[in-house]
Scaffold this motif. Structure first.
Motif, PDB file in Angstrom:
ATOM      1  N   ASN A  85      38.671  36.936  16.609  1.00 62.49           N
ATOM      2  CA  ASN A  85      38.600  38.298  16.078  1.00 62.49           C
ATOM      3  C   ASN A  85      38.431  38.304  14.567  1.00 62.49           C
ATOM      4  O   ASN A  85      37.660  39.120  14.026  1.00 62.49           O
ATOM      5  CB  ASN A  85      39.846  39.089  16.480  1.00 62.49           C
ATOM      6  CG  ASN A  85      39.895  39.383  17.968  1.00 62.49           C
ATOM      7  OD1 ASN A  85      38.856  39.466  18.624  1.00 62.49           O
ATOM      8  ND2 ASN A  85      41.082  39.542  18.518  1.00 62.49           N
ATOM      9  N   THR A  89      35.024  39.800  12.477  1.00 63.02           N
ATOM     10  CA  THR A  89      35.192  41.014  11.675  1.00 63.02           C
ATOM     11  C   THR A  89      35.417  40.798  10.183  1.00 63.02           C
ATOM     12  O   THR A  89      35.246  41.746   9.404  1.00 63.02           O
ATOM     13  CB  THR A  89      36.381  41.842  12.211  1.00 63.02           C
ATOM     14  OG1 THR A  89      37.582  41.063  12.136  1.00 63.02           O
ATOM     15  CG2 THR A  89      36.143  42.253  13.663  1.00 63.02           C
ATOM     16  N   ASN A  97      25.456  38.084  12.635  1.00 62.55           N
ATOM     17  CA  ASN A  97      26.144  38.391  13.891  1.00 62.55           C
ATOM     18  C   ASN A  97      26.102  37.216  14.856  1.00 62.55           C
ATOM     19  O   ASN A  97      27.105  36.899  15.521  1.00 62.55           O
ATOM     20  CB  ASN A  97      25.506  39.617  14.539  1.00 62.55           C
ATOM     21  CG  ASN A  97      26.250  40.068  15.788  1.00 62.55           C
ATOM     22  OD1 ASN A  97      27.431  40.394  15.728  1.00 62.55           O
ATOM     23  ND2 ASN A  97      25.565  40.088  16.922  1.00 62.55           N
ATOM     24  N   ARG A 100      28.593  34.576  13.738  1.00 60.17           N
ATOM     25  CA  ARG A 100      29.966  35.009  14.020  1.00 60.17           C
ATOM     26  C   ARG A 100      30.315  34.780  15.495  1.00 60.17           C
ATOM     27  O   ARG A 100      31.390  34.274  15.820  1.00 60.17           O
ATOM     28  CB  ARG A 100      30.144  36.488  13.663  1.00 60.17           C
ATOM     29  CG  ARG A 100      30.164  36.778  12.169  1.00 60.17           C
ATOM     30  CD  ARG A 100      30.324  38.270  11.893  1.00 60.17           C
ATOM     31  NE  ARG A 100      30.232  38.555  10.473  1.00 60.17           N
ATOM     32  CZ  ARG A 100      31.244  38.513   9.611  1.00 60.17           C
ATOM     33  NH1 ARG A 100      32.465  38.213  10.050  1.00 60.17           N
ATOM     34  NH2 ARG A 100      31.078  38.793   8.337  1.00 60.17           N
TER      35      ARG A 100
END
Length: 205
Positions: A85, A89, A97, A100
């Motif tokens: 998480n 974020t 993205n 991540r």
């Protein structure tokens, strides 16, 4: 740390520095994280012919090793999910993205559940990236097990790959039974991914 980052180009060095800043902000255990990263990269290098991943994937493993335990700041229980998480974020991480999702997923699978399409972050990756996550997570899990006591007992690893087995010799200054037993326990994904039995042994310096 210098040995971990010696192969990075200037842009990658900058990304490493920003990732390290987040790890420090999360009060990570530096010695353990660097040791696990070192062992994961050594496993990557020793198993290159088997996993067939590139220098780019090695770089992702480097970052995952650094960040895999940052979720500890929210407590031990479920810290692998918390690490994911944070990576998905945290604005201070200069990842796109895809990065991540990929790096975060490797961190999420360093313990407990294996990769599963029921997990949204894993399903969001394309098939090729899911393969990368699975193989990198297999390496990270074993590396984490090989520093189970957080005492950096395993100095290096040497790997022999056969048609039926992966044999890892842990080069240690003293026997490390907990590291070996945990490495084997967390080797379940490696056995599944590479279709070979995992054997881990102690070898004196």
């Amino acid at each position: 740390m210098n040995n971990l980052t010696s192969q990075l180009d200037p842009k990658q060095q900058e990304v490493w520095a920003q990732s390290l800043a987040l790890a420090k902000a999360c009060d990570f255990e530096e010695g353990h994280s660097f040791q696990v990263t070192h062992l994961a990269l050594r496993l990557f290098d020793e198993l290159t012919a088997l996993h067939q991943l590139s220098a780019q994937e090695r770089y992702y493993l480097l970052l995952a090793g650094l960040l895999h335990d940052i979720g500890w700041i929210e407590g031990w229980k479920g810290h692998h999910k918390s690490s994911l998480n944070f990576i998905l974020t945290a604005p201070m991480l200069p990842f796109d993205n895809r990065e991540r999702l990929l790096i975060g997923s490797v961190c999420r699978y360093h313990r407990r559940a294996l990769p599963d399409l029921k997990h949204d972050h894993y399903a969001a990756l394309d098939e090729a990236d899911r393969l990368v996550v699975t193989r990198l997570a297999a390496l990270l899990r074993v590396a984490d097990g090989l520093d189970y006591t957080h005492r950096s007992l395993v100095n290096d690893v040497k790997v022999l790959v056969g048609s039926k087995r992966i044999r890892i010799a842990c080069i240690c200054s003293a026997p490390a039974p907990d590291e070996i037993s945990q490495g084997l326990k967390k080797g379940n994904l490696m056995e599944k991914v590479f279709f070979r039995e995992l054997i881990i042994e102690w070898k004196g310096v």
